[in-house]
Design a protein around this motif. Sequence first.
Motif, PDB file in Angstrom:
ATOM      1  N   VAL A  32      89.964  40.743  45.508  1.00  0.00           N
ATOM      2  CA  VAL A  32      90.940  40.451  46.548  1.00  0.00           C
ATOM      3  C   VAL A  32      90.979  39.590  46.852  1.00  0.00           C
ATOM      4  O   VAL A  32      92.116  38.787  46.960  1.00  0.00           O
ATOM      5  N   LEU A  33      90.137  39.359  47.649  1.00  0.00           N
ATOM      6  CA  LEU A  33      90.205  37.738  48.679  1.00  0.00           C
ATOM      7  C   LEU A  33      90.370  36.635  47.378  1.00  0.00           C
ATOM      8  O   LEU A  33      91.521  35.399  47.618  1.00  0.00           O
ATOM      9  N   GLY A  34      89.815  36.431  46.248  1.00  0.00           N
ATOM     10  CA  GLY A  34      90.474  35.313  45.387  1.00  0.00           C
ATOM     11  C   GLY A  34      91.659  35.530  44.679  1.00  0.00           C
ATOM     12  O   GLY A  34      92.760  34.618  44.286  1.00  0.00           O
ATOM     13  N   VAL A  35      92.741  37.092  44.747  1.00  0.00           N
ATOM     14  CA  VAL A  35      93.639  36.776  44.374  1.00  0.00           C
ATOM     15  C   VAL A  35      94.683  36.585  45.992  1.00  0.00           C
ATOM     16  O   VAL A  35      96.555  36.916  45.800  1.00  0.00           O
ATOM     17  N   GLY A  36      94.037  36.335  46.758  1.00  0.00           N
ATOM     18  CA  GLY A  36      94.787  35.395  47.875  1.00  0.00           C
ATOM     19  C   GLY A  36      95.237  36.659  49.053  1.00  0.00           C
ATOM     20  O   GLY A  36      96.024  36.198  50.143  1.00  0.00           O
ATOM     21  N   ALA A  37      94.623  37.794  48.663  1.00  0.00           N
ATOM     22  CA  ALA A  37      95.326  39.002  49.617  1.00  0.00           C
ATOM     23  C   ALA A  37      93.748  38.775  50.444  1.00  0.00           C
ATOM     24  O   ALA A  37      92.854  38.826  50.511  1.00  0.00           O
ATOM     25  N   THR A  38      93.878  40.510  51.182  1.00  0.00           N
ATOM     26  CA  THR A  38      93.312  40.692  52.269  1.00  0.00           C
ATOM     27  C   THR A  38      92.452  41.633  52.319  1.00  0.00           C
ATOM     28  O   THR A  38      92.750  42.707  51.921  1.00  0.00           O
ATOM     29  N   PRO A  39      91.267  41.579  52.384  1.00  0.00           N
ATOM     30  CA  PRO A  39      90.413  43.356  52.004  1.00  0.00           C
ATOM     31  C   PRO A  39      90.355  44.139  53.396  1.00  0.00           C
ATOM     32  O   PRO A  39      90.305  43.268  54.618  1.00  0.00           O
ATOM     33  N   VAL A  40      90.437  45.185  53.711  1.00  0.00           N
ATOM     34  CA  VAL A  40      90.172  46.087  54.820  1.00  0.00           C
ATOM     35  C   VAL A  40      89.705  46.880  55.310  1.00  0.00           C
ATOM     36  O   VAL A  40      89.693  47.659  54.156  1.00  0.00           O
ATOM     37  N   PHE A  41      88.241  46.551  55.072  1.00  0.00           N
ATOM     38  CA  PHE A  41      86.984  47.599  55.003  1.00  0.00           C
ATOM     39  C   PHE A  41      87.096  49.163  55.600  1.00  0.00           C
ATOM     40  O   PHE A  41      87.330  48.649  57.507  1.00  0.00           O
ATOM     41  N   ALA A  42      87.225  50.372  54.654  1.00  0.00           N
ATOM     42  CA  ALA A  42      86.922  51.198  55.776  1.00  0.00           C
ATOM     43  C   ALA A  42      85.447  51.546  55.814  1.00  0.00           C
ATOM     44  O   ALA A  42      84.835  51.421  54.604  1.00  0.00           O
ATOM     45  N   ASP A  43      85.331  52.459  56.932  1.00  0.00           N
ATOM     46  CA  ASP A  43      83.904  53.123  56.799  1.00  0.00           C
ATOM     47  C   ASP A  43      83.339  53.980  56.020  1.00  0.00           C
ATOM     48  O   ASP A  43      85.021  54.437  55.463  1.00  0.00           O
ATOM     49  N   ILE A  44      82.558  54.549  55.448  1.00  0.00           N
ATOM     50  CA  ILE A  44      82.308  55.591  54.908  1.00  0.00           C
ATOM     51  C   ILE A  44      82.193  56.518  55.016  1.00  0.00           C
ATOM     52  O   ILE A  44      81.380  57.101  55.990  1.00  0.00           O
ATOM     53  N   ASP A  45      81.624  57.936  54.436  1.00  0.00           N
ATOM     54  CA  ASP A  45      80.781  58.977  54.635  1.00  0.00           C
ATOM     55  C   ASP A  45      79.501  58.838  54.696  1.00  0.00           C
ATOM     56  O   ASP A  45      79.057  57.897  53.700  1.00  0.00           O
ATOM     57  N   PRO A  46      79.025  59.624  55.785  1.00  0.00           N
ATOM     58  CA  PRO A  46      77.471  59.269  56.075  1.00  0.00           C
ATOM     59  C   PRO A  46      76.558  59.839  54.987  1.00  0.00           C
ATOM     60  O   PRO A  46      75.805  58.859  55.030  1.00  0.00           O
ATOM     61  N   HIS A  47      77.293  60.469  54.156  1.00  0.00           N
ATOM     62  CA  HIS A  47      76.091  60.646  53.622  1.00  0.00           C
ATOM     63  C   HIS A  47      76.133  60.848  52.236  1.00  0.00           C
ATOM     64  O   HIS A  47      75.710  60.283  51.287  1.00  0.00           O
ATOM     65  N   THR A  48      77.585  61.044  51.345  1.00  0.00           N
ATOM     66  CA  THR A  48      77.502  59.664  49.879  1.00  0.00           C
ATOM     67  C   THR A  48      78.202  58.981  49.701  1.00  0.00           C
ATOM     68  O   THR A  48      77.997  58.630  49.103  1.00  0.00           O
ATOM     69  N   LEU A  49      78.671  58.490  51.294  1.00  0.00           N
ATOM     70  CA  LEU A  49      78.353  56.420  51.205  1.00  0.00           C
ATOM     71  C   LEU A  49      79.275  56.155  50.360  1.00  0.00           C
ATOM     72  O   LEU A  49      79.433  55.197  50.431  1.00  0.00           O
ATOM     73  N   VAL A  50      80.581  57.203  49.994  1.00  0.00           N
ATOM     74  CA  VAL A  50      81.967  55.997  49.345  1.00  0.00           C
ATOM     75  C   VAL A  50      82.615  56.632  50.798  1.00  0.00           C
ATOM     76  O   VAL A  50      82.914  56.558  51.609  1.00  0.00           O
ATOM     77  N   MET A  51      83.781  56.054  50.482  1.00  0.00           N
ATOM     78  CA  MET A  51      85.214  55.553  51.491  1.00  0.00           C
ATOM     79  C   MET A  51      85.636  56.545  51.805  1.00  0.00           C
ATOM     80  O   MET A  51      86.061  57.675  51.311  1.00  0.00           O
ATOM     81  N   ASP A  52      85.472  57.073  53.081  1.00  0.00           N
ATOM     82  CA  ASP A  52      85.753  57.545  54.314  1.00  0.00           C
ATOM     83  C   ASP A  52      87.309  57.870  53.813  1.00  0.00           C
ATOM     84  O   ASP A  52      88.188  56.741  55.028  1.00  0.00           O
ATOM     85  N   PRO A  53      87.966  58.796  52.942  1.00  0.00           N
ATOM     86  CA  PRO A  53      89.967  59.153  53.457  1.00  0.00           C
ATOM     87  C   PRO A  53      89.872  58.896  54.268  1.00  0.00           C
ATOM     88  O   PRO A  53      91.440  58.210  54.898  1.00  0.00           O
TER      89      PRO A  53
END
Length: 378
Positions: free
Chosen positions: A101-122
């Motif tokens: 994301v940074l490489g194309v000049g854009a900004t990554p916005v970090f979202a927290d994850i689900d505590p058990h599945t460890l994937v991004m929390d919608p």
Amino acid sequence: MTTTTAATTIPFFPPDLFEDDRDLLLDTVREIATDPAQRFILGERTARFEELLRTDLGAGDVIACGSGTTALTLILRATGITAGDEVIVPAFGCAPLANTVLGVGATPVFADIDPHTLVMDPDAAEALITPRTKALMPAHMFSVMADMPRLRALATRHGLRLIEDSAVAQGAVLDGRPAGTWGDAGVFSFVQVKSFGGPGEGGVVVTSDPELARTVRMLRNHGQDGTHRFRHHLVGLNSRFDEILAAFQLRRHPGLAARLARRAEIATHYTRHFTPLATRGILPPPPGTDGRCYYVYTLLAERRDDLHRHLAAHHVDGHVYYPQPLPHQPAFAHAAAPDGHWPNAERAARQCLSLPVYPHLTDAEVERITTAVLTFPT
Ligand SMILES: *Cc1c(COP(=O)(O)O)cnc(C)c1O
């Protein structure tokens, strides 16, 4: 004289991953080295490999490229994401989620994850949407696919692109739909350790959007259209695919389903035995088979470092993937919200410990690993 055999450590990264395929690899090198066409990249084997994966997935197109990382970059470039744009990514995961994301000049916005599945929390992702948000880029993690139905709905509701980092999830299926086909585009990686890893670097973009596919195909080879050589329609990059890897993967593809099934069998065995440990500070990944990809099998342990040492003492090699969340990495911290909190990502970074789960583990080795975990004094 007596000899004692010291127990050999079960490695996390097995050096014999391709032992059974050594002759195949040598044959492949010979075949391509002696082929009169002398075509080493983007030849007919690459085209056949793309077509095999396309039909396998029921996708519109598959475009082979240099790596999983550049596959993400090609998608970001093809969707026109650029400076001033924001892409919501999980706070816990591998570097390409932030650096592409940074490489194309854009900004990554970090979202927290689900505590058990460890994937991004919608829900966490939704709370971060701004007028500048252009895409959601969830990643499937160690054993669980991201919540693609909810993320799809979220992307549609807000008019966002959905970029699926399925680099590790080849072969996983959620609600009857394969990983890689849930997003506007998805990716796979063929680097050695991935579930369809090979001897070298490679990746693919998967998409059913014909315009996106056409652009990715041009971007991977300096913006050329494949017909007019040295006519550059777009500012592209060099992200091509190797014929030796294509030939090797074409021949190993028929065994992929069985290797994934063996991984799932080992994971199911672990989870069955480790579920009672949940009350004692060791949490196995959620059980089940839908939307799962046992690329890696990861426990959450309150006393992770003690467990890691205990396993080593019992000749089992564990591995800590991602000991620091992405927003805390020196390279990405400048992009992170200064007042940001990612408590679940931080806890995962402190507690995650992965066990060997590769398909050629013997049943006896699986038992040794299981016993080593079960004998951890809690
Ligand atoms: C490995 C990986 C990538 C990058 O793939 P490479 O082929 O190593 O560039 C991207 N995303 C995730 C989640 C990965 O695990």
